[in-house]
Design a protein around this motif. Structure first.
Motif, mmCIF file in Angstrom:
data_model
loop_
_atom_site.group_PDB
_atom_site.id
_atom_site.type_symbol
_atom_site.label_atom_id
_atom_site.label_comp_id
_atom_site.label_asym_id
_atom_site.label_seq_id
_atom_site.Cartn_x
_atom_site.Cartn_y
_atom_site.Cartn_z
ATOM 1 N N ILE A 100 23.439 33.391 11.821
ATOM 2 C CA ILE A 100 23.652 34.548 10.955
ATOM 3 C C ILE A 100 24.501 35.554 11.734
ATOM 4 O O ILE A 100 24.070 36.047 12.787
ATOM 5 C CB ILE A 100 22.308 35.195 10.555
ATOM 6 N N ILE A 101 25.708 35.830 11.255
ATOM 7 C CA ILE A 101 26.577 36.808 11.917
ATOM 8 C C ILE A 101 25.906 38.173 11.837
ATOM 9 O O ILE A 101 25.650 38.686 10.750
ATOM 10 C CB ILE A 101 27.960 36.844 11.262
ATOM 11 N N THR A 102 25.602 38.766 12.994
ATOM 12 C CA THR A 102 24.799 39.987 13.048
ATOM 13 C C THR A 102 25.436 40.990 14.006
ATOM 14 O O THR A 102 25.591 40.703 15.192
ATOM 15 C CB THR A 102 23.363 39.676 13.517
ATOM 16 N N ALA A 103 25.793 42.145 13.479
ATOM 17 C CA ALA A 103 26.385 43.207 14.303
ATOM 18 C C ALA A 103 25.784 44.537 13.863
ATOM 19 O O ALA A 103 26.138 45.065 12.805
ATOM 20 C CB ALA A 103 27.898 43.224 14.161
ATOM 21 N N VAL A 104 24.860 45.048 14.672
ATOM 22 C CA VAL A 104 24.139 46.277 14.351
ATOM 23 C C VAL A 104 24.477 47.336 15.393
ATOM 24 O O VAL A 104 24.345 47.092 16.603
ATOM 25 C CB VAL A 104 22.612 46.031 14.303
ATOM 26 N N ASP A 105 24.904 48.501 14.934
ATOM 27 C CA ASP A 105 25.216 49.607 15.837
ATOM 28 C C ASP A 105 25.033 50.911 15.062
ATOM 29 O O ASP A 105 25.850 51.259 14.209
ATOM 30 C CB ASP A 105 26.644 49.494 16.368
ATOM 31 N N ASP A 106 23.952 51.630 15.339
ATOM 32 C CA ASP A 106 23.671 52.864 14.610
ATOM 33 C C ASP A 106 24.616 53.993 14.993
ATOM 34 O O ASP A 106 24.765 54.958 14.240
ATOM 35 C CB ASP A 106 22.220 53.297 14.852
ATOM 36 N N THR A 107 25.247 53.909 16.152
ATOM 37 C CA THR A 107 26.168 54.974 16.563
ATOM 38 C C THR A 107 27.598 54.709 16.119
ATOM 39 O O THR A 107 28.379 55.658 15.968
ATOM 40 C CB THR A 107 26.140 55.138 18.097
ATOM 41 N N ALA A 108 27.958 53.447 15.924
ATOM 42 C CA ALA A 108 29.316 53.113 15.488
ATOM 43 C C ALA A 108 29.266 51.955 14.487
ATOM 44 O O ALA A 108 29.758 50.856 14.751
ATOM 45 C CB ALA A 108 30.187 52.748 16.676
ATOM 46 N N PRO A 109 28.670 52.196 13.308
ATOM 47 C CA PRO A 109 28.517 51.100 12.349
ATOM 48 C C PRO A 109 29.839 50.553 11.840
ATOM 49 O O PRO A 109 29.943 49.359 11.531
ATOM 50 C CB PRO A 109 27.700 51.732 11.216
ATOM 51 N N GLU A 110 30.877 51.409 11.776
ATOM 52 C CA GLU A 110 32.178 50.931 11.296
ATOM 53 C C GLU A 110 32.742 49.870 12.231
ATOM 54 O O GLU A 110 33.334 48.880 11.793
ATOM 55 C CB GLU A 110 33.168 52.091 11.168
ATOM 56 N N ARG A 111 32.572 50.074 13.544
ATOM 57 C CA ARG A 111 33.053 49.080 14.495
ATOM 58 C C ARG A 111 32.270 47.779 14.354
ATOM 59 O O ARG A 111 32.834 46.679 14.456
ATOM 60 C CB ARG A 111 32.939 49.617 15.923
#
Length: 342
Positions: free
Chosen positions: A210-221
């Motif tokens: 599952i492609i997973t990219a979580v970043d609460d400070t830079a969600p657009e990135r």
């Protein structure tokens, strides 16, 4: 579904296992070997399920696959699975210099030949006879004994999925898989392949990326990284039936044109919002949890590998995505996220 991760390294893995991660997997490419990584997993984890997801099936003999698993089993009994993938035609032909034709038939025999080595008892010949493999080994040293290590096949399209149901213990799904591809294409194909097996055989196991990219400070990135990963995968024509199934021919044609021109920004820009929503779990932690809720019932039933994007993403950022993804563990049913046991 049990929460798993592609091997994130010892430090992140320690945090992950303590947080409740139940599986780690080893991938393979020109700069990392599946079995060397699996040895690192075994040495640096205590309870989690572990195995290649996947090892290139035709880059090694069945003997080599089985021997690696036997040695690692001694250090992690009851925790191992073996995931095999056929790899692309050009990889087999140009990288490995092995026959590249009829990969579905070849990998079906590979499973049988690997099992011949894994199931061999002391004092018995190891034998297998097929079109592609012939084994007649009289091993006099008392080093064998049956190992029931599950063998799974990476299966994207219908023929390979049916073969996984027919000859293997289950299937490993690709990170591109959507609700529709799991429910309408892969699962029915696996079930069709398994229809002729004995009634007492266990249900085919489902693992999947599952492609997973979580970043609460830079969600657009994070979303941009997921887009690039999706675009990179879709440059491969093997996935054309998947593209046609979803009606994504136009954006995929655009991203492939950008790929040929070396324009990675245009590749990512061609990936539509619909494609990101259907394929990836990305953005903020809240966004990711919402995505998992939407996809309930269409994720791999047994183990999901929440995989940070790797295309043009640094090791440091992948590690950060891995740590951030641990926040998703409490979204999954606790009983299904327990560690593997035999």
């Amino acid at each position: 579904m049990r929460f798993g991760m592609p091997w994130p390294g010892r430090e992140v893995a320690r945090e992950a296992e303590e947080a409740g991660a139940g599986a780690f997997c080893a991938g393979e490419f020109v700069d990392h070997d599946a079995y060397l990584t699996l040895a690192e997993i075994v040495a640096n984890s205590e309870r989690a399920l572990a195995g290649p997801a996947i090892a290139y099936a035709f880059a090694r003999t069945p003997y080599a696959h089985a021997t690696a698993m036997r040695q690692l089993h001694a250090r992690a009994p009851g925790r191992l699975f073996l995931g095999l993938g056929s790899a692309a035609f050009r990889i087999n032909r140009d990288w490995f210099d092995v026959p590249a034709d009829r990969p579905v038939d070849r990998i079906a025999e590979t499973v049988g030949a690997v099992r011949a080595w894994l199931h061999a008892e002391n004092g018995e010949k190891v034998g297998y006879s097929g079109e592609f493999y012939s084994i007649d080994a009289d091993v006099r040293a008392p080093v064998l004994g049956r190992l029931d290590i599950p063998v799974l096949l990476a299966a994207f399209n219908t023929r390979m999925a049916a073969t996984a149901g027919r000859v293997a213990d289950g299937v490993i799904g690709h990170g591109l898989f959507t609700r529709s591809w799991w429910n309408d294409v892969v699962r029915p194909s696996v079930e069709r392949g398994a229809a002729g097996r004995d009634e007492g055989d266990a249900r085919a196991v489902e693992h999947g990326w599952i492609i997973t990219a979580v970043d609460d400070t830079a969600p657009e990135r994070a979303v941009a990284d997921a887009r690039r990963m999706i675009a990179f995968y879709l440059t491969v024509k093997t996935y054309d039936p998947f593209v046609a199934h979803h009606g994504w021919e136009s954006p995929v044609a655009q991203l492939r044109k950008a790929f040929r021109a070396g324009d990675t920004d245009a590749m990512a820009a061609a990936v539509t919002d619909e494609m990101v929503t259907e394929i990836a779990v990305c953005g903020t932690t809240a966004d990711a949890k919402d995505a998992l809720a939407r996809r309930a019932g269409s994720l791999p039933r047994d183990v999901g590998y929440f995989a940070p994007p790797s295309f043009m993403v640094s090791h440091r950022r992948r590690a950060a995505y891995g740590r951030a993804g641990l926040a998703l563990i409490d979204t999954l049913p606790a009983a299904q996220n327990s560690v593997h046991s035999n």
